[in-house]
Design a protein around this motif. Structure first.
Motif, PDB file in Angstrom:
ATOM      1  N   ASP A 125     -90.866  -1.640 -32.582  1.00  0.00           N
ATOM      2  CA  ASP A 125     -90.476  -2.881 -31.905  1.00  0.00           C
ATOM      3  C   ASP A 125     -88.975  -2.930 -31.639  1.00  0.00           C
ATOM      4  OD1 ASP A 125     -89.747  -3.248 -34.600  1.00  0.00           O
ATOM      5  OD2 ASP A 125     -90.283  -5.359 -34.604  1.00  0.00           O
ATOM      6  N   GLU A 126     -88.232  -1.996 -32.193  1.00  0.00           N
ATOM      7  CA  GLU A 126     -86.794  -1.917 -31.896  1.00  0.00           C
ATOM      8  C   GLU A 126     -86.556  -1.717 -30.405  1.00  0.00           C
ATOM      9  OE1 GLU A 126     -84.390   0.030 -35.514  1.00  0.00           O
ATOM     10  OE2 GLU A 126     -86.033   1.278 -34.765  1.00  0.00           O
ATOM     11  N   GLU A 127     -87.499  -1.057 -29.743  1.00  0.00           N
ATOM     12  CA  GLU A 127     -87.399  -0.850 -28.297  1.00  0.00           C
ATOM     13  C   GLU A 127     -87.464  -2.176 -27.543  1.00  0.00           C
ATOM     14  OE1 GLU A 127     -86.905   2.231 -26.994  1.00  0.00           O
ATOM     15  OE2 GLU A 127     -86.942   3.052 -29.018  1.00  0.00           O
ATOM     16  N   THR A 171    -108.309   0.016 -22.531  1.00  0.00           N
ATOM     17  CA  THR A 171    -107.089   0.024 -23.328  1.00  0.00           C
ATOM     18  C   THR A 171    -107.272  -0.780 -24.608  1.00  0.00           C
ATOM     19  OG1 THR A 171    -105.737   0.164 -21.340  1.00  0.00           O
ATOM     20  CG2 THR A 171    -104.636  -0.597 -23.327  1.00  0.00           C
ATOM     21  N   CYS A 172    -106.748  -0.249 -25.680  1.00  0.00           N
ATOM     22  CA  CYS A 172    -106.708  -0.944 -26.963  1.00  0.00           C
ATOM     23  C   CYS A 172    -105.240  -1.052 -27.377  1.00  0.00           C
ATOM     24  CB  CYS A 172    -107.496  -0.176 -28.014  1.00  0.00           C
ATOM     25  SG  CYS A 172    -107.480  -0.939 -29.657  1.00  0.00           S
ATOM     26  N   ILE A 173    -104.777  -2.273 -27.542  1.00  0.00           N
ATOM     27  CA  ILE A 173    -103.398  -2.525 -27.966  1.00  0.00           C
ATOM     28  C   ILE A 173    -103.445  -3.033 -29.405  1.00  0.00           C
ATOM     29  CG2 ILE A 173    -101.313  -3.899 -27.580  1.00  0.00           C
ATOM     30  CD1 ILE A 173    -101.895  -2.081 -25.223  1.00  0.00           C
ATOM     31  N   ILE A 174    -102.719  -2.389 -30.292  1.00  0.00           N
ATOM     32  CA  ILE A 174    -102.628  -2.879 -31.662  1.00  0.00           C
ATOM     33  C   ILE A 174    -101.168  -2.861 -32.110  1.00  0.00           C
ATOM     34  CG2 ILE A 174    -104.973  -2.289 -32.375  1.00  0.00           C
ATOM     35  CD1 ILE A 174    -103.979   0.209 -33.666  1.00  0.00           C
ATOM     36  N   THR A 175    -100.881  -3.734 -33.047  1.00  0.00           N
ATOM     37  CA  THR A 175     -99.583  -3.725 -33.699  1.00  0.00           C
ATOM     38  C   THR A 175     -99.834  -3.611 -35.191  1.00  0.00           C
ATOM     39  OG1 THR A 175     -99.456  -6.117 -34.030  1.00  0.00           O
ATOM     40  CG2 THR A 175     -98.569  -5.249 -31.958  1.00  0.00           C
ATOM     41  N   GLN A 176     -98.860  -3.082 -35.888  1.00  0.00           N
ATOM     42  CA  GLN A 176     -98.998  -2.960 -37.335  1.00  0.00           C
ATOM     43  C   GLN A 176     -97.627  -2.884 -37.981  1.00  0.00           C
ATOM     44  OE1 GLN A 176    -102.045  -3.106 -39.162  1.00  0.00           O
ATOM     45  NE2 GLN A 176    -100.347  -3.594 -40.499  1.00  0.00           N
ATOM     46  N   GLY A 220     -87.615  -3.214 -36.211  1.00  0.00           N
ATOM     47  CA  GLY A 220     -88.032  -1.852 -36.513  1.00  0.00           C
ATOM     48  C   GLY A 220     -89.138  -1.736 -37.536  1.00  0.00           C
ATOM     49  N   TYR A 221     -89.753  -2.835 -37.909  1.00  0.00           N
ATOM     50  CA  TYR A 221     -90.804  -2.798 -38.929  1.00  0.00           C
ATOM     51  C   TYR A 221     -92.203  -2.995 -38.355  1.00  0.00           C
ATOM     52  CZ  TYR A 221     -86.884  -3.040 -42.098  1.00  0.00           C
ATOM     53  OH  TYR A 221     -85.719  -2.776 -42.758  1.00  0.00           O
ATOM     54  N   ILE A 222     -92.301  -3.002 -37.049  1.00  0.00           N
ATOM     55  CA  ILE A 222     -93.611  -3.131 -36.407  1.00  0.00           C
ATOM     56  C   ILE A 222     -93.771  -1.993 -35.410  1.00  0.00           C
ATOM     57  CG2 ILE A 222     -95.067  -4.547 -34.897  1.00  0.00           C
ATOM     58  CD1 ILE A 222     -93.727  -7.010 -36.058  1.00  0.00           C
ATOM     59  N   LYS A 223     -94.941  -1.379 -35.445  1.00  0.00           N
ATOM     60  CA  LYS A 223     -95.283  -0.358 -34.456  1.00  0.00           C
ATOM     61  C   LYS A 223     -96.152  -0.988 -33.391  1.00  0.00           C
ATOM     62  CE  LYS A 223     -93.253   3.288 -35.694  1.00  0.00           C
ATOM     63  NZ  LYS A 223     -92.203   3.830 -34.860  1.00  0.00           N
ATOM     64  N   LEU A 224     -95.835  -0.673 -32.154  1.00  0.00           N
ATOM     65  CA  LEU A 224     -96.617  -1.086 -31.003  1.00  0.00           C
ATOM     66  C   LEU A 224     -97.411   0.138 -30.565  1.00  0.00           C
ATOM     67  CD1 LEU A 224     -93.670  -2.819 -29.140  1.00  0.00           C
ATOM     68  CD2 LEU A 224     -95.355  -3.904 -30.637  1.00  0.00           C
ATOM     69  N   ILE A 225     -98.722  -0.017 -30.465  1.00  0.00           N
ATOM     70  CA  ILE A 225     -99.576   1.134 -30.210  1.00  0.00           C
ATOM     71  C   ILE A 225    -100.513   0.828 -29.047  1.00  0.00           C
ATOM     72  CG2 ILE A 225    -101.288   2.685 -31.226  1.00  0.00           C
ATOM     73  CD1 ILE A 225    -100.025   1.384 -33.972  1.00  0.00           C
ATOM     74  N   LYS A 226    -100.515   1.709 -28.073  1.00  0.00           N
ATOM     75  CA  LYS A 226    -101.427   1.578 -26.930  1.00  0.00           C
ATOM     76  C   LYS A 226    -102.353   2.795 -26.952  1.00  0.00           C
ATOM     77  CE  LYS A 226    -101.537   1.269 -21.885  1.00  0.00           C
ATOM     78  NZ  LYS A 226    -100.717   1.339 -20.686  1.00  0.00           N
ATOM     79  N   LEU A 227    -103.634   2.514 -27.029  1.00  0.00           N
ATOM     80  CA  LEU A 227    -104.643   3.556 -27.079  1.00  0.00           C
ATOM     81  C   LEU A 227    -105.523   3.465 -25.830  1.00  0.00           C
ATOM     82  CD1 LEU A 227    -105.734   2.933 -30.773  1.00  0.00           C
ATOM     83  CD2 LEU A 227    -104.087   4.636 -29.949  1.00  0.00           C
ATOM     84  N   ARG A 228    -105.984   4.586 -25.379  1.00  0.00           N
ATOM     85  CA  ARG A 228    -106.845   4.624 -24.193  1.00  0.00           C
ATOM     86  C   ARG A 228    -108.148   5.347 -24.567  1.00  0.00           C
ATOM     87  NH1 ARG A 228    -106.195   2.031 -19.802  1.00  0.00           N
ATOM     88  NH2 ARG A 228    -104.049   2.697 -19.606  1.00  0.00           N
TER      89      ARG A 228
END
Length: 131
Positions: free
Chosen positions: A112-114, A42-47, A119-127
Motif C-alpha cells: 500500500d506504500e505505492e 478478477t479477484c481483489i484481496i488485501t491483507q 506499507g503494512y497492507i498488500k494489495l493483490i489482484k488475481l486473475r
C-alpha cells in the motif's frame, strides 16, 4: 460458498485470509473463490502483513496464556490478540507463497506504500485464466 460455478465477474475480499486458521483451510477458501469466479474474472484481496523481523512478537501474554496456544495445528504467525479470537499475521513471503500455490494468475502483489499507505497492507489482484 453457496454459489454456482463461475457466477461472478469480480470478487473482493478485504483482510479475510487472516481469520482462517490453517494453510489448508485458506487454500480451500481460495479454491472456492476460483470456482465461483468466471473465466477471465478478477479477484481483489488485501491483507495485512508483518515484517519478518516482527512476526514472533505477536506471541504475547495473551497467546501464551491461551489453552489454544497448545494446539498442534498452529503455524508461525498465528495468535490470539488480547486473548479474544484468532488472527494470522502473514509475512510478505508467507502470503505470496500461499497465493502462488493456487490456480490464479497473480497480476498485482504490491504494498500500500505505492498508494500512500504505511506499507503494512498488500494489495493483490488475481486473475482466473481463460481456458
Amino acid at each position: 460458498m453457496p454459489y454456482q460455478d463461475e457466477e461472478f465477474d469480480t470478487l473482493i475480499g478485504f483482510k479475510i485470509l487472516c481469520y482462517i486458521p490453517t494453510r489448508e483451510l485458506r487454500n480451500e477458501n481460495l479454491k472456492e473463490f476460483y470456482r465461483v469466479l468466471k473465466q477471465g474474472g478478477t479477484c481483489i484481496i488485501t491483507q495485512n502483513i508483518v515484517p519478518d523481523e516482527y512476526i514472533d512478537d505477536a506471541k504475547d501474554e495473551h497467546y501464551l496464556s491461551s489453552p489454544a496456544s497448545e494446539f498442534g495445528i498452529l503455524e508461525r504467525g498465528d495468535n490470539f490478540p488480547s486473548g479474544n479470537g484468532y488472527v494470522r499475521w502473514f509475512t510478505e513471503s508467507d502470503l505470496f507463497n500461499e497465493i502462488k500455490n493456487t490456480d490464479f494468475k497473480i497480476e498485482l502483489f504490491e504494498s500500500d506504500e505505492e498508494h500512500e499507505g504505511a506499507g503494512y497492507i498488500k494489495l493483490i489482484k488475481l486473475r482466473k485464466p481463460c481456458k
